[in-house]
Design an enzyme around this catalytic site. Sequence first.
Site, PDB file in Angstrom:
ATOM      1  N   HIS A 121     -15.594  55.461 -17.993  1.00 50.39           N
ATOM      2  CA  HIS A 121     -14.137  55.590 -17.961  1.00 50.39           C
ATOM      3  C   HIS A 121     -13.589  54.321 -17.286  1.00 50.39           C
ATOM      4  CE1 HIS A 121     -10.262  57.260 -16.544  1.00 50.39           C
ATOM      5  NE2 HIS A 121     -10.449  58.285 -17.352  1.00 50.39           N
ATOM      6  N   ASP A 198     -20.099  59.265 -11.120  1.00 52.52           N
ATOM      7  CA  ASP A 198     -18.771  59.758 -11.477  1.00 52.52           C
ATOM      8  C   ASP A 198     -18.976  61.126 -12.136  1.00 52.52           C
ATOM      9  OD1 ASP A 198     -16.453  60.453 -12.772  1.00 52.52           O
ATOM     10  OD2 ASP A 198     -16.160  58.525 -13.774  1.00 52.52           O
ATOM     11  N   GLN A 201     -16.486  64.610 -15.323  1.00 51.91           N
ATOM     12  CA  GLN A 201     -16.678  65.451 -16.509  1.00 51.91           C
ATOM     13  C   GLN A 201     -17.859  66.409 -16.352  1.00 51.91           C
ATOM     14  OE1 GLN A 201     -14.747  65.810 -19.157  1.00 51.91           O
ATOM     15  NE2 GLN A 201     -13.354  64.205 -18.513  1.00 51.91           N
ATOM     16  N   LYS A 224      -9.659  68.899 -13.088  1.00 54.03           N
ATOM     17  CA  LYS A 224     -10.502  69.195 -14.252  1.00 54.03           C
ATOM     18  C   LYS A 224     -11.345  70.451 -14.024  1.00 54.03           C
ATOM     19  CE  LYS A 224     -10.386  64.470 -15.929  1.00 54.03           C
ATOM     20  NZ  LYS A 224     -11.038  63.167 -16.074  1.00 54.03           N
ATOM     21  N   CYS A 362      -9.399  56.321 -22.321  1.00 48.81           N
ATOM     22  CA  CYS A 362      -9.669  55.480 -21.143  1.00 48.81           C
ATOM     23  C   CYS A 362     -11.081  54.934 -21.164  1.00 48.81           C
ATOM     24  CB  CYS A 362      -9.437  56.236 -19.837  1.00 48.81           C
ATOM     25  SG  CYS A 362      -7.764  56.783 -19.585  1.00 48.81           S
TER      26      CYS A 362
HETATM   27  C1  LIG Z   1     -10.873  61.962 -15.792  1.00 53.30           C
HETATM   28  C2  LIG Z   1     -11.936  61.006 -15.483  1.00 53.30           C
HETATM   29  C3  LIG Z   1     -11.792  60.026 -14.503  1.00 53.30           C
HETATM   30  C4  LIG Z   1     -10.513  59.802 -13.779  1.00 53.30           C
HETATM   31  O1  LIG Z   1     -10.081  60.926 -13.088  1.00 53.30           O
HETATM   32  P1  LIG Z   1      -8.650  60.948 -12.386  1.00 53.30           P
HETATM   33  O2  LIG Z   1      -8.440  62.387 -12.079  1.00 53.30           O
HETATM   34  O3  LIG Z   1      -7.667  60.417 -13.391  1.00 53.30           O
HETATM   35  O4  LIG Z   1      -8.741  60.097 -11.177  1.00 53.30           O
HETATM   36  C5  LIG Z   1     -12.858  59.206 -14.239  1.00 53.30           C
HETATM   37  N1  LIG Z   1     -14.027  59.342 -14.893  1.00 53.30           N
HETATM   38  C6  LIG Z   1     -14.206  60.265 -15.838  1.00 53.30           C
HETATM   39  C7  LIG Z   1     -15.538  60.381 -16.518  1.00 53.30           C
HETATM   40  C8  LIG Z   1     -13.166  61.129 -16.170  1.00 53.30           C
HETATM   41  O5  LIG Z   1     -13.343  62.037 -17.117  1.00 53.30           O
END
Ligand SMILES: *Cc1c(COP(=O)(O)O)cnc(C)c1O
Length: 404
Positions: A121, A198, A201, A224, A362
């Site tokens: 992302h 990260d 997801q 999320k 993104c």
């Molecule tokens: C949504 C997402 C982000 C960013 O999250 P924010 O809530 O916008 O800070 C970063 N990495 C992944 C894989 C995402 O799905």
Amino acid sequence: MLDVNKIRADFPILSQKVNGKALVYFDNGATSQKPQVVIDAISKYYQEINANIHRGVHTLSQLATDAYEISRGKLQNHINAKFPHEVLFTSGTTHGINLVANGFASILKPGDEILVSAMEHHSNIVPWQMLCEKTGAILRVIPMNLNGELIMSEYDKLLSDKTKIVTVNHISNALGTVNPIKYMIDKAHEAGAAILIDGAQAVPHLKPDVQELNCDFYVFSGHKICGPTGVGILYGKEAWLNKLPPYQGGGEMIKEVTFEKTTYAELPHKFEAGTPNIAGGIVLGTAVDYMNQVGFDNIQQQELELLEYGTKRLLEIEGLKIFGTAAAKTSVISFNIEGIHPYDIGTIIDKLGIAVRTGHHCAQPIMDFFKIPGTIRASFAFYNTTEEIDVMVEAIKKAKVMLS
Ligand SMILES: *Cc1c(COP(=O)(O)O)cnc(C)c1O
């Protein structure tokens, strides 16, 4: 087995009509919907205990502080962190990554290397590029294959004693790939590098165990996982959090301030400058309780069914191609239809009440890799149904006729 109708009744928005049609919400990768318990907990906070935390001796401030710290403990348990002070409240994944990247500015030297993956992302690319500009470090990219799987033999080759940090998503938001992070964490450590995961997801689908994973940092967003926007978690190993300098200066993060010198507060406060999203932090605990009550086994079972059913039904559409066909995959289907722009499909099916994401999600480098402008992404949550997938498939067929 999950009683999906009972679960759906927990989410008031799901019974809404959009453009006169029953809402089909397949944009869970962007943000999840919120159950009534979470919505109620937000208003309960403002109705009953709203006050600033960690400051006042008065009763409401104590109540708010206690609720905030209880929630931190819930998140600690949820991800199995060793200490509560390893669990920092942030405004979300983006904030967490920037905090760590900023901290590494004091560690990196010119020529040091940062490894990112080809399927990140933007929020796990740009902060590291900014860090490279600041320090003279070099960004290297772990490549992927046409199924959307990272190539581990290439990863092994990229790792060296120059590698200072590896940063990779647990699950790709654009492709749904579940990355082999345990392997990647162990390999990074063998090379003497730190590793950030990260998990934005991943946490909607599974419960990460940060001690078992042995990652140095793990970040995610509350919104999320059925929680509110503007709150998230950065897990960091105690030793790393002690080593990194603070990200922001301000109130709450200090031990003592004089104009000559300031000493910083202990963890976690060192990284929590200013008044945080107190309601958000407290309610994130409520959201995690809710998800655990539903049960991650149930969530995974329901989502696997949606993934398999959705994949099969979508592939019935002529000219439809799925991007992201990894063996290990979560309930995200990214696709295009030959000769039709994803945006046009998204616009038409929105008129039929169906919410999907269209565009680059993104993750422009992924789109460049596949040489496409973007995709249509249907991302399913445990409260979605196979009937909703049928509605989407029919709508896409209709849109296809209109557009060709
Ligand atoms: C949504 C997402 C982000 C960013 O999250 P924010 O809530 O916008 O800070 C970063 N990495 C992944 C894989 C995402 O799905």
